[in-house]
Design a protein around this motif. Structure first.
Motif, short mmCIF file in Angstrom:
data_model
loop_
_atom_site.label_atom_id
_atom_site.label_comp_id
_atom_site.label_asym_id
_atom_site.label_seq_id
_atom_site.Cartn_x
_atom_site.Cartn_y
_atom_site.Cartn_z
N ARG A 1 -3.79 3.47 -17.84
CA ARG A 1 -5.24 3.50 -17.61
C ARG A 1 -5.53 4.07 -16.22
N TYR A 2 -4.72 3.70 -15.24
CA TYR A 2 -4.87 4.22 -13.88
C TYR A 2 -4.64 5.74 -13.88
N LEU A 3 -3.59 6.18 -14.57
CA LEU A 3 -3.28 7.61 -14.67
C LEU A 3 -4.42 8.37 -15.34
N THR A 4 -4.97 7.80 -16.39
CA THR A 4 -6.10 8.44 -17.07
C THR A 4 -7.28 8.58 -16.11
N GLY A 5 -7.52 7.57 -15.29
CA GLY A 5 -8.59 7.66 -14.29
C GLY A 5 -8.35 8.79 -13.30
N LEU A 6 -7.11 8.94 -12.85
CA LEU A 6 -6.78 10.05 -11.95
C LEU A 6 -7.01 11.40 -12.64
N ARG A 7 -6.63 11.47 -13.91
CA ARG A 7 -6.81 12.72 -14.66
C ARG A 7 -8.29 13.04 -14.84
N ILE A 8 -9.10 12.05 -15.14
CA ILE A 8 -10.54 12.27 -15.30
C ILE A 8 -11.15 12.68 -13.96
N ASP A 9 -10.76 12.04 -12.87
CA ASP A 9 -11.28 12.42 -11.54
C ASP A 9 -10.93 13.86 -11.21
N PRO B 1 0.82 -1.22 0.00
CA PRO B 1 0.00 0.00 0.00
C PRO B 1 0.85 1.27 0.00
N GLU B 2 1.97 1.25 0.71
CA GLU B 2 2.84 2.43 0.75
C GLU B 2 3.45 2.71 -0.62
N GLN B 3 3.86 1.65 -1.32
CA GLN B 3 4.44 1.83 -2.65
C GLN B 3 3.40 2.39 -3.62
N ARG C 1 1.00 6.83 -6.69
CA ARG C 1 -0.17 7.66 -6.95
C ARG C 1 0.14 9.13 -6.67
N ALA C 2 0.84 9.39 -5.59
CA ALA C 2 1.21 10.77 -5.26
C ALA C 2 2.10 11.36 -6.35
N TYR C 3 3.03 10.57 -6.86
CA TYR C 3 3.88 11.04 -7.95
C TYR C 3 3.03 11.40 -9.17
N MET C 4 2.10 10.51 -9.51
CA MET C 4 1.22 10.77 -10.65
C MET C 4 0.42 12.06 -10.44
N GLU C 5 -0.12 12.24 -9.25
CA GLU C 5 -0.95 13.41 -8.98
C GLU C 5 -0.13 14.69 -8.95
N MET C 6 1.10 14.61 -8.48
CA MET C 6 1.93 15.81 -8.43
C MET C 6 2.41 16.21 -9.82
N HIS C 7 2.42 15.28 -10.76
CA HIS C 7 2.88 15.55 -12.12
C HIS C 7 1.75 15.37 -13.14
#
Length: 182
Positions: A121-129, A73-75, A80-86
């Motif tokens: 696909r996960y990154l795209t989901g974060l971007r859509i959210d 979970p930490e990894q 996820r935090a890296y994706m959201e920050m960038h």
């Protein structure tokens, strides 16, 4: 806020009944959040961490672990935090693999085992959210929201948003959400 979830006011987190024993995951998350606050991490990081922590506390044994071929979970939270920050940048699979300190192949395999999705696909989901939140919470131009969320041009943003949400970004903004499917 803590007071609304207990019968008596809580003045110290150590008083909460659900935290009777030391939990290394919760302790690690607390340290990570404090560090993030000191370094000025954004609201998305805090929300991501809060969702992770809530999920962990509600279902502590459900997450994949390195022993099952996935990330801890930490990894996953770190990725996820890296994706959201960038989010607004062009994030590549190689960059994510470097962030996880794995080869591209091993990163892709472990990420897919953990989330059930490819990293893109996960990154795209974060971007859509993130776009959904910005569309309903503000009045920025839709093209600017698309760029902030990592979509290179308005046409790409509209196409991907429609694919995921069933309506265009402007329709979503007008209604506050997409219309229900017939």
């Amino acid at each position: 806020m803590l007071e609304t979830h207990t019968t008596a006011p809580v003045r110290d987190v150590s008083e909460l009944q659900t935290l009777r024993a030391f939990d290394p995951h919760v302790a690690s998350m607390a340290q990570t959040l404090l560090h993030a606050r000191k370094t000025g991490a954004g609201e998305r990081y805090s929300l991501s961490a809060a969702h992770y922590l809530a999920e962990y506390l509600l279902h502590p044994f459900r997450s994949a672990s390195p022993g099952t071929g996935g990330f801890s979970p930490e990894q996953l939270l770190t990725l996820r935090a890296y994706m959201e920050m960038h989010l607004s940048e062009n994030i590549t699979l190689d960059q994510l693999a470097r962030e996880a300190r794995l080869s591209r192949y091993h990163f892709l395999r472990r990420f897919s085992v953990t989330t059930g999705k490819t990293p893109m696909r996960y990154l795209t989901g974060l971007r859509i959210d993130a776009a959904r939140h910005l569309l309903t919470a503000g009045s920025d131009p839709i093209s600017q929201i698309g760029r902030l969320c990592g979509f290179p041009n308005p046409e790409n943003f509209a196409r991907v948003f429609r694919k995921h949400m069933g309506c265009s970004p402007s329709e979503y903004r007008q209604r506050g959400q997409c219309p229900p499917s017939p």
